[in-house]
Write a protein that holds these residues in place. Structure first.
Motif, PDB file in Angstrom:
ATOM      1  N   GLU A 179      14.210   3.208  -3.696  1.00  0.00           N
ATOM      2  CA  GLU A 179      15.019   2.518  -4.689  1.00  0.00           C
ATOM      3  C   GLU A 179      14.615   2.837  -6.127  1.00  0.00           C
ATOM      4  OE1 GLU A 179      14.063  -1.406  -5.386  1.00  0.00           O
ATOM      5  OE2 GLU A 179      15.450  -1.406  -7.056  1.00  0.00           O
ATOM      6  N   THR A 180      13.314   2.757  -6.441  1.00  0.00           N
ATOM      7  CA  THR A 180      12.916   2.937  -7.837  1.00  0.00           C
ATOM      8  C   THR A 180      12.931   4.390  -8.270  1.00  0.00           C
ATOM      9  OG1 THR A 180      10.649   2.829  -7.061  1.00  0.00           O
ATOM     10  CG2 THR A 180      11.519   0.873  -8.123  1.00  0.00           C
ATOM     11  N   GLU A 181      13.020   5.327  -7.323  1.00  0.00           N
ATOM     12  CA  GLU A 181      13.009   6.733  -7.725  1.00  0.00           C
ATOM     13  C   GLU A 181      14.416   7.318  -7.779  1.00  0.00           C
ATOM     14  OE1 GLU A 181      10.463   8.551  -4.863  1.00  0.00           O
ATOM     15  OE2 GLU A 181       8.920   7.068  -5.265  1.00  0.00           O
ATOM     16  N   GLN A 233       4.133 -12.158   1.248  1.00  0.00           N
ATOM     17  CA  GLN A 233       4.107 -11.875  -0.185  1.00  0.00           C
ATOM     18  C   GLN A 233       4.144 -13.147  -1.019  1.00  0.00           C
ATOM     19  OE1 GLN A 233       7.490  -9.281  -0.507  1.00  0.00           O
ATOM     20  NE2 GLN A 233       6.264  -7.442  -0.189  1.00  0.00           N
ATOM     21  N   VAL A 289       8.885   1.269   3.970  1.00  0.00           N
ATOM     22  CA  VAL A 289       7.682   1.572   3.186  1.00  0.00           C
ATOM     23  C   VAL A 289       6.519   1.744   4.157  1.00  0.00           C
ATOM     24  CG1 VAL A 289       6.073   0.652   1.476  1.00  0.00           C
ATOM     25  CG2 VAL A 289       8.523   0.258   1.209  1.00  0.00           C
ATOM     26  N   GLN A 325       3.082  13.851   0.472  1.00  0.00           N
ATOM     27  CA  GLN A 325       2.046  13.071   1.146  1.00  0.00           C
ATOM     28  C   GLN A 325       2.522  12.592   2.516  1.00  0.00           C
ATOM     29  OE1 GLN A 325       1.646  10.150  -1.912  1.00  0.00           O
ATOM     30  NE2 GLN A 325      -0.043  11.205  -2.942  1.00  0.00           N
ATOM     31  N   THR A 354       4.174  -4.234   4.383  1.00  0.00           N
ATOM     32  CA  THR A 354       3.674  -5.214   3.414  1.00  0.00           C
ATOM     33  C   THR A 354       2.451  -4.672   2.690  1.00  0.00           C
ATOM     34  OG1 THR A 354       4.334  -6.869   5.009  1.00  0.00           O
ATOM     35  CG2 THR A 354       3.052  -7.633   3.147  1.00  0.00           C
ATOM     36  N   GLY A 355       1.648  -3.880   3.400  1.00  0.00           N
ATOM     37  CA  GLY A 355       0.334  -3.528   2.870  1.00  0.00           C
ATOM     38  C   GLY A 355       0.232  -2.188   2.194  1.00  0.00           C
ATOM     39  N   MET A 356       1.339  -1.501   1.962  1.00  0.00           N
ATOM     40  CA  MET A 356       1.217  -0.158   1.405  1.00  0.00           C
ATOM     41  C   MET A 356       2.217   0.132   0.309  1.00  0.00           C
ATOM     42  SD  MET A 356       0.501   2.167   4.738  1.00  0.00           S
ATOM     43  CE  MET A 356      -0.447   3.466   3.995  1.00  0.00           C
ATOM     44  N   ALA A 357       1.876   1.155  -0.492  1.00  0.00           N
ATOM     45  CA  ALA A 357       2.817   1.670  -1.478  1.00  0.00           C
ATOM     46  C   ALA A 357       3.580   2.837  -0.851  1.00  0.00           C
ATOM     47  CB  ALA A 357       2.080   2.145  -2.722  1.00  0.00           C
ATOM     48  N   ARG A 358       4.681   3.215  -1.496  1.00  0.00           N
ATOM     49  CA  ARG A 358       5.479   4.315  -0.965  1.00  0.00           C
ATOM     50  C   ARG A 358       4.775   5.649  -1.180  1.00  0.00           C
ATOM     51  NH1 ARG A 358       9.467   3.928  -4.270  1.00  0.00           N
ATOM     52  NH2 ARG A 358      10.482   2.283  -3.122  1.00  0.00           N
ATOM     53  N   PHE A 359       4.794   6.510  -0.143  1.00  0.00           N
ATOM     54  CA  PHE A 359       4.224   7.845  -0.285  1.00  0.00           C
ATOM     55  C   PHE A 359       5.179   8.747  -1.045  1.00  0.00           C
ATOM     56  CE2 PHE A 359       1.794   7.160   3.875  1.00  0.00           C
ATOM     57  CZ  PHE A 359       0.627   6.875   3.197  1.00  0.00           C
ATOM     58  N   LYS A 360       4.619   9.817  -1.577  1.00  0.00           N
ATOM     59  CA  LYS A 360       5.473  10.895  -2.065  1.00  0.00           C
ATOM     60  C   LYS A 360       5.859  11.740  -0.868  1.00  0.00           C
ATOM     61  CE  LYS A 360       2.428  11.966  -5.462  1.00  0.00           C
ATOM     62  NZ  LYS A 360       1.859  12.773  -6.521  1.00  0.00           N
ATOM     63  N   ILE A 361       6.902  12.536  -1.003  1.00  0.00           N
ATOM     64  CA  ILE A 361       7.393  13.292   0.153  1.00  0.00           C
ATOM     65  C   ILE A 361       6.323  14.247   0.678  1.00  0.00           C
ATOM     66  CG2 ILE A 361       8.576  15.028  -1.294  1.00  0.00           C
ATOM     67  CD1 ILE A 361       9.756  13.719   2.096  1.00  0.00           C
TER      68      ILE A 361
END
Lengths: 414, 339
Positions: free
Chosen positions: B223-225, B45, B215, B312, B303-310
């Motif tokens: 954390e952010t949710e 990063q 992640v 998804q 490193t390469g992804m965003a967090r999924f929704k539950i």
């Protein structure tokens, strides 16, 4: 034996005032059914600083400019820009053309840094920290440019009634062009990261939808309304300052995708394209900028006299990175300060759309959907009274405040 | 079977002391790998990142902090959950082959037991979350349960397919780790089957991220949710125990992947016969294998992804990964029909 039917109940979960998803204190009270948001209550009031009152009680309006710069750390051009426009209208002060261009360059640099900052925050909200670090590293270039031109990374302190304080010199131009070229060279990479990455699409497409009708009804402003397909932009509709010469067009997401959904993804598109647009505007400004003075009245005592004598009202409207910012100013002859100063920041309007945006979303969507209006709360506050015994909260309005103040004064006079 | 064999006392001592050593060494390496993982992610990063020993310092710091039990929590469950989690992961280690050596209790439990033991720490997390009475923790616990149920199916399919194939090759119990180690899956298969096994390995790598709760599958903590989700109310020693169990579980899960798919030892290939040097070489080779698996299945993905929704994340496991494993299983079956 009959099986009792259980009633499906909802429960509430507070997001804020202090929460990792929020960069500033605000409280969202979510009414949930499982993971689904049924209803939202937005409670503001945690960062009230009586900044309007302070601004009306400085020694003179010039000092209020400094205060306006500190309404919000990020929007430190658009608020003083608004104030300056309002006062110039009220006091009837003309601005030299070169100063208009420098003002626009400052405002557009602010927009670039604000939008890139937002992109990083948004990436963090969806848990994509790599992109967060990437975008904030890219942002350093514009911060360096701002420091070079205005002498400071964040607060620019460039505006003055009737012009600007410092000129942009010829020696600075090559460095500015180099910085803008850097952004042009990196733009394609940014576009791929934000618009083509699968996980970003998964988290942002069809999330936090604000339809065109709802956006118009709720009077949303800025990228939030433009992402819903309404080409509303003060720079286009009521071109102020040098924007009148520049022919700015409001950006809507259908320019890229051909359709308007009004979701978070569309808001990303709008902000991304606005970065490109801002780069273009700065380049045009540099090319067209006429020579000449940068300040109508450089002698401070004379300017203060002029402001003290001024009588009238003025309204300043500026397209801030978050939308339309409005300042109203009333000046009375013989009074050295501003008689009235009213600030209406863009987030104040956009917050009204939050319950609509969040309705039917999952909890996981709340941080990114809320962040997608780019809320800036330091601008937006009223006083709130909390009764510790009952936990009840009520907003103190003007009459109540006045009554309490009179009561307090009487107590003191006893 | 007599659990302790003929020399009851000697075996009891070996098992007790051995368990302690295995858990301690694995915890040390687990923390070390967590440090390496954090450093690598930081470099990717563009950050400097924490020193590699940072996880040890985290544990040390948490030990010194106060353990707060929130008002409204169920105190005994709230404090018992971290212990349960760390004990379960410790027990798990005893049934997984580590450092090129057979599992300490490998004779007494097979890979099915390992699957069950992998669930227990997650259950402890869920119990701790529900016991802490915070709405964030409750949401986190619900999410953890959903994600746990989602990755169970592909994981079970992978294990079953491998055991079925090995069962065809030998009369020994194919679920025992020692059997799986003696008959590496790749040597039993033709080209079609190898493709199937590769799909299995892919699915298992994705399951590993979920087991390690990183992640894009760190949904239960998010954390952010939900501000740390099921761990939001934990602090001090209790949080340290959860942290430790998380670290050891990631290490054990990767060791399971290694045991199922890369059970090779290096010493026979380079012709080292003597017990001690061979053990050292195999131990180091094991660490390399764990590093490789961990790098590709945890570090790179996170490193390469965003967090999924539950929803998804759940569909990734229940639909996509299950489909991948079933196709893999079909390929292995076709393979054994052809050859």
């Amino acid at each position: 034996m009959a099986v009792n039917e259980t009633e499906k109940t909802t429960y509430t979960i507070p997001i804020g005032p202090i929460h990792p998803a929020l960069k500033e204190p605000v409280q969202l009270v979510l009414e949930l059914d499982g993971e689904k948001v049924v209803n939202t209550d937005v409670r503001v009031g945690q960062v009230h600083r009586s900044i309007e009152w302070l601004g009306m009680n400085r020694n003179n309006p010039v000092q209020s400019i400094y205060l306006a710069e500190r309404i919000c750390g990020i929007c430190n051009i658009c608020h003083p820009f608004c104030l300056v426009l309002a006062v110039e209208q009220a006091a009837d002060i003309a601005v030299p053309p070169r100063a208009e261009y420098i003002r626009v360059i400052a405002a557009e640099m602010e927009r670039i840094h604000s939008h890139i900052l937002w992109a990083g925050v948004a990436a963090h909200e969806i848990g994509f920290d790599t992109v967060f670090y990437l975008t904030w590293r890219i942002r350093e270039e514009i911060m360096d440019l701002i420091e070079l031109v205005f002498g400071n990374r964040v607060t620019k302190a460039i505006l003055q009634f009737g012009g600007v304080r410092r000129d942009i010199t010829k020696e600075q131009l090559p460095r500015i062009r180099q910085g803008l070229d850097y952004y042009k060279s990196i733009f394609e990479q940014l576009r791929r990261v934000f618009l083509e990455d699968e996980t970003v699409k998964m988290r942002c497409r069809n999330v936090g939808i604000l339809s065109r009708e709802a956006a118009l009804k709720l009077l949303t402003v800025g990228p939030t309304v433009r992402a819903s397909g309404v080409p509303k932009d003060v720079r286009q509709d009521q071109a102020y300052s040098a924007y009148a010469d520049l022919n700015v067009k409001a950006i809507t997401p259908d320019m890229v995708t051909g359709t308007v959904v009004g979701d978070v993804y569309d808001r990303i598109i709008v902000r991304l394209l606005e970065v490109a647009q801002s780069i273009q505007i700065i380049e045009e400004c540099i090319a067209q900028m006429p020579e000449g003075p940068i300040l109508t009245e450089s002698k401070m005592p004379r300017l203060l006299k002029l402001l003290t004598d001024a009588e009238g009202e003025g309204v300043g409207r500026v397209e801030a990175p978050r939308g339309e910012d409005i300042h109203y100013v009333r000046m009375e002859s013989g009074v050295s300060t501003l008689s009235t100063w009213k600030v209406r920041a863009p987030t104040y309007i956009n917050l009204v759309a939050i319950p609509t945006i969040l309705k039917g979303m999952q909890i996981a969507d709340v941080p990114i959907a809320f962040a997608s209006i780019d809320p800036c709360l330091s601008c937006t506050n009223r006083a709130i009274r909390t009764d510790k015994a009952t936990g009840k909260q009520s907003v103190i309005d003007y009459e109540e405040m006045h009554r309490l103040s009179v009561q307090k004064t009487k107590e003191l006079m006893k | 079977m007599n659990l302790l064999g003929d020399n009851i006392w000697i075996n009891a001592v070996i098992i007790i002391v051995g368990s302690g050593i295995v858990v301690a060494i694995s915890a040390v390496f687990g923390l070390l790998y967590r440090g390496v993982d954090r450093k690598l992610v930081a470099h990717m990063q563009g950050r400097v990142g924490p020193p590699i020993v940072q996880p040890f310092r985290d544990v040390q710091k948490l030990l010194m902090k106060e353990s707060i039990i929130p008002r409204g929590a169920i105190p005994w469950l709230f404090t018992a959950a971290p212990f349960l989690a760390v004990v379960a992961t410790g027990v798990l280690l005893l049934y997984v082959p580590l450092f090129g050596q057979p599992a300490l209790l490998g004779r007494y439990g097979d890979v099915i037991l390992v699957l069950y033991l992998l669930i227990v720490p997650s259950l402890a997390f869920v119990a701790g979350g529900f016991a802490s009475s915070s709405p964030y923790a409750t949401v986190g616990s619900q999410r953890e349960m959903i994600i746990m149920m989602s990755y169970e199916l592909p994981l079970a399919v992978v294990v079953l397919a491998i055991a079925w194939k090995i069962g065809q090759a030998t009369a020994a119990n194919p679920f025992l780790m020692s059997t799986i180690g003696a008959y590496p899956i790749w040597t039993l298969l033709g080209p079609v089957g190898v493709a199937g096994a590769a799909l299995m390995l892919l699915a298992l790598a994705v399951v590993t991220v979920g087991e390690a709760a990183k992640v894009p599958f760190d949904i239960a903590e998010a954390e952010t949710e939900i501000a740390g989700g099921l761990l939001v109310e934990y602090s001090g020693r209790n949080l340290m125990l959860f942290y430790l169990s998380d670290v050891i579980k990631a290490f054990a899960m990767v060791a399971v992947v290694v045991a199922l798919f890369i059970p090779y030892n290096l010493s026979p290939y380079i012709g080292v016969q003597a017990a001690l040097p061979a053990g050292i070489i195999d131990g180091l080779f094991f660490l390399v294998k764990v590093f490789v698996v961990m790098f590709f299945s945890i570090t790179l993905i996170r490193t390469g992804m965003a967090r999924f929704k539950i929803s998804q994340a759940s569909s990734v496991y229940v639909l996509a990964m299950t489909a991948v494993t079933l196709v893999g299983m079909l390929l292995i079956w076709i393979d054994s029909m052809i050859f």
